[in-house]
Design a protein around this motif. Sequence first.
Motif, PDB file in Angstrom:
ATOM      1  N   LYS A 130      18.964  22.982  -0.181  1.00 53.53           N
ATOM      2  CA  LYS A 130      18.306  21.764  -0.645  1.00 53.53           C
ATOM      3  C   LYS A 130      16.951  21.585   0.035  1.00 53.53           C
ATOM      4  CE  LYS A 130      18.882  16.760  -0.595  1.00 53.53           C
ATOM      5  NZ  LYS A 130      19.677  15.668  -0.069  1.00 53.53           N
ATOM      6  N   ILE A 131      16.912  21.766   1.350  1.00 48.36           N
ATOM      7  CA  ILE A 131      15.667  21.620   2.112  1.00 48.36           C
ATOM      8  C   ILE A 131      14.639  22.651   1.645  1.00 48.36           C
ATOM      9  CG2 ILE A 131      14.648  21.897   4.412  1.00 48.36           C
ATOM     10  CD1 ILE A 131      17.283  20.675   5.527  1.00 48.36           C
ATOM     11  N   LYS A 132      15.062  23.894   1.486  1.00 45.63           N
ATOM     12  CA  LYS A 132      14.140  24.956   1.070  1.00 45.63           C
ATOM     13  C   LYS A 132      13.653  24.748  -0.372  1.00 45.63           C
ATOM     14  CE  LYS A 132      15.758  28.287   4.414  1.00 45.63           C
ATOM     15  NZ  LYS A 132      16.390  29.550   4.700  1.00 45.63           N
ATOM     16  N   THR A 133      14.521  24.238  -1.233  1.00 46.22           N
ATOM     17  CA  THR A 133      14.119  23.952  -2.612  1.00 46.22           C
ATOM     18  C   THR A 133      13.043  22.864  -2.630  1.00 46.22           C
ATOM     19  OG1 THR A 133      16.313  24.563  -3.425  1.00 46.22           O
ATOM     20  CG2 THR A 133      14.956  23.210  -4.880  1.00 46.22           C
ATOM     21  N   GLU A 134      13.247  21.816  -1.816  1.00 46.26           N
ATOM     22  CA  GLU A 134      12.242  20.751  -1.732  1.00 46.26           C
ATOM     23  C   GLU A 134      10.917  21.301  -1.204  1.00 46.26           C
ATOM     24  OE1 GLU A 134      14.043  17.767   0.720  1.00 46.26           O
ATOM     25  OE2 GLU A 134      15.382  17.067  -0.880  1.00 46.26           O
ATOM     26  N   LYS A 179       7.248  21.336  -3.156  1.00 49.62           N
ATOM     27  CA  LYS A 179       6.007  20.805  -2.579  1.00 49.62           C
ATOM     28  C   LYS A 179       4.905  21.854  -2.599  1.00 49.62           C
ATOM     29  CE  LYS A 179       8.126  17.446   0.554  1.00 49.62           C
ATOM     30  NZ  LYS A 179       8.374  17.110   1.966  1.00 49.62           N
ATOM     31  N   GLN A 180       5.264  23.092  -2.248  1.00 47.61           N
ATOM     32  CA  GLN A 180       4.269  24.161  -2.238  1.00 47.61           C
ATOM     33  C   GLN A 180       3.784  24.488  -3.646  1.00 47.61           C
ATOM     34  OE1 GLN A 180       6.211  27.235   0.058  1.00 47.61           O
ATOM     35  NE2 GLN A 180       5.576  26.329   1.995  1.00 47.61           N
ATOM     36  N   ILE A 217      -0.040  24.398  -4.983  1.00 45.04           N
ATOM     37  CA  ILE A 217      -0.661  25.535  -5.685  1.00 45.04           C
ATOM     38  C   ILE A 217      -1.231  25.075  -7.023  1.00 45.04           C
ATOM     39  CG2 ILE A 217      -0.155  27.723  -6.854  1.00 45.04           C
ATOM     40  CD1 ILE A 217       1.820  28.307  -4.521  1.00 45.04           C
ATOM     41  N   LEU A 218      -0.478  24.236  -7.744  1.00 48.67           N
ATOM     42  CA  LEU A 218      -0.989  23.718  -9.020  1.00 48.67           C
ATOM     43  C   LEU A 218      -2.257  22.904  -8.794  1.00 48.67           C
ATOM     44  CD1 LEU A 218       2.295  22.693 -10.895  1.00 48.67           C
ATOM     45  CD2 LEU A 218       0.779  24.601 -11.419  1.00 48.67           C
ATOM     46  N   GLY A 219      -2.286  22.106  -7.733  1.00 47.75           N
ATOM     47  CA  GLY A 219      -3.476  21.329  -7.398  1.00 47.75           C
ATOM     48  C   GLY A 219      -4.656  22.237  -7.086  1.00 47.75           C
TER      49      GLY A 219
END
Length: 115
Positions: free
Chosen positions: A81-85, A89-90, A94-96
Amino acid sequence: MIACVMALEAALLPCLPARELQAIDRSPHPSHQIDVERHARDFMEAAKKLQLYFIGLQREDQPTKAETLQKEIAVMEEELKIKTELIQKQEKLILGWRKDLKDQLDKHNTELERV
C-alpha cells in the motif's frame, strides 16, 4: 488450572506433617509404607499435571504457523500500500514534468516560428 491446583493441594496436604511422615516411613508396618508411597505417587502425578499445564501455557504464548503467516501477509500488504501510494505520487510528478516540458517546447517552437 483449578483442577491441577486442587490435585497438587490434595497431594501436598498429606506431606505437610513431615515429622509424622518420617515416623511412618520408618515404621515397620507395611500399610504405613504404602501410604507414604501413595502420597509420593499422588504428589508426582500432580506435579506432572502442573508441569504439563505450564508447558501448554508456554505453547499458547507462541503464535501458530497460520498466525505468523497472517502477520507477515499483513505487513507485506501494508508495504504494498505504501509503495503503491509512492508510485502514484511519482507518476503525478512525472506527468507534471511532461506537461511543463511540453509547454516549454511549444513556447520555444512558437518563438522559433516568429523568428
